[in-house]
Design an enzyme around this catalytic site. Structure first.
Site, mmCIF file in Angstrom:
data_model
loop_
_atom_site.group_PDB
_atom_site.id
_atom_site.type_symbol
_atom_site.label_atom_id
_atom_site.label_comp_id
_atom_site.label_asym_id
_atom_site.label_seq_id
_atom_site.Cartn_x
_atom_site.Cartn_y
_atom_site.Cartn_z
ATOM 1 N N ASP A 16 63.348 -42.219 -45.884
ATOM 2 C CA ASP A 16 65.120 -42.439 -44.993
ATOM 3 C C ASP A 16 65.719 -43.400 -46.123
ATOM 4 O OD1 ASP A 16 64.327 -40.923 -43.069
ATOM 5 O OD2 ASP A 16 63.881 -43.016 -41.776
ATOM 6 N N ASP A 255 60.512 -40.897 -32.066
ATOM 7 C CA ASP A 255 59.589 -40.872 -32.565
ATOM 8 C C ASP A 255 58.262 -41.171 -31.778
ATOM 9 O OD1 ASP A 255 61.253 -38.936 -33.558
ATOM 10 O OD2 ASP A 255 61.647 -39.469 -35.561
ATOM 11 N N SER A 285 59.858 -50.562 -30.272
ATOM 12 C CA SER A 285 60.234 -49.947 -32.051
ATOM 13 C C SER A 285 61.449 -50.083 -32.234
ATOM 14 C CB SER A 285 59.887 -48.481 -31.891
ATOM 15 O OG SER A 285 60.855 -47.718 -31.019
#
Length: 307
Positions: A16, A255, A285
């Site tokens: 990323d 995810d 997250s």
């Protein structure tokens, strides 16, 4: 739970490239960002890392290029205790990259260049049949060629291994494939795209889920961002409200959710328990920056207090 889940992830591996911006740029517009970083990513790799941190024994099946990013991803998997014997290095190919901008409210815009992920073939998947056969759960997504996804699901079905398919990025799937899926996990936009071909469809959540069930999917869990998640079980549809947290970056939240869902189910939990657990994983997250760097370990999830 004391049982260690055996998870196999078949999917994408990216690096990323992330820029923070005050807002997402409009078409044709140039804006100044505030910081740049490279972080391990890819929907498959994200789910593998998240599952490993939640205590599962994880094997990754995917492709990287013969470049610096590929070597870095393999080293990263080793650090995260993820088996890499079925990660293939493709000569002459670049590792996949995702170019991500994250605005001040934590929302993101992502462009993916698949690189070696596009070279994932059914033959590479067949080489991993031994580990798929012995898994408690198979996790797959749609950032690799559909024929590779179909092969992984077929192998799992042959050996009665449950399959969670995260249909992202959304695309049309055959009825044959849908009938082999134990749990399909679209977000609301993906669900509408799959069913109606239009993200802006006025179809209700229940209508989308009912259609997917009618196509043969055994159960559907639809993530709804800050609203929570809806799931189907025994012909009924239930909504579980989201946990309220301060959002920093939503990259990888889906995810994280899929990994949490898969791990908890593989450990023997019910679907309701698994959705609740997955929501806690996803909520944690989004409170930090980056996809994989923000994924919590099992201790943090167990200690998480929410409203």
């Amino acid at each position: 739970m004391s049982i260690q889940a055996q998870i196999v992830v078949v999917g994408s591996i990216n690096m990323d490239l992330v820029v923070k911006t005050p807002r997402i740029a409009l078409e044709g517009e140039t804006i100044i960002g505030d910081g740049f970083s490279t972080m391990p990513g890819g929907k498959g790799a994200n789910q593998a890392v998240a599952a490993s941190r939640l205590g599962a024994q994880v094997k990754m099946v995917g492709c990287v290029g013969d470049d610096r990013y590929g070597r870095e991803m393999l080293a990263h998997f080793e650090e995260e205790n993820i088996g890499t014997e079925y990660v293939t290095t493709i000569s002459g190919q670049s590792t996949g990259v995702a170019m991500i901008t994250v605005n001040e409210s934590g929302e993101n815009s992502i462009v993916v260049a698949p690189g070696a992920n596009a070279r994932m073939t059914p033959s590479y998947v067949r080489e991993a049949e031994k580990v798929i056969r012995s898994a408690d759960m198979l996790l797959v997504q749609l950032e690799i060629p559909m024929e590779a996804v179909e092969e992984a699901v077929k192998i799992a079905n042959r050996h009665r291994v449950p399959v969670i398919l995260n249909p992202a990025p959304a695309r049309q799937m055959s009825d044959v494939l849908l009938k082999q899926i134990d749990i399909l996990t679209p977000n609301e936009t993906e669900g509408k795209l799959i069913v109606t071909g239009r993200a802006e469809s006025d179809a209700s959540i229940e209508e989308v889920m009912s259609h997917l069930i009618s196509k043969g999917v055994k159960r559907v869990v639809m993530t709804l961002g800050g609203e929570g998640a809806a799931y189907s079980e025994s012909g009924a549809y239930r909504l579980m409200r989201a946990h309220k947290v301060e959002t920093v970056d939503t990259t990888g939240a889906g995810d994280s959710f899929n990994a949490g869902l898969g791990v908890y189910l593989a450990e023997g939990g019910t679907l309701e328990e698994a959705v609740r657990f997955a929501q806690k994983v996803a909520a944690l997250s989004v409170t930090n920056f980056g996809a994989q760097p923000s994924m919590p370990n099992r201790t943090k999830v167990n200690q998480f207090e929410y409203n």
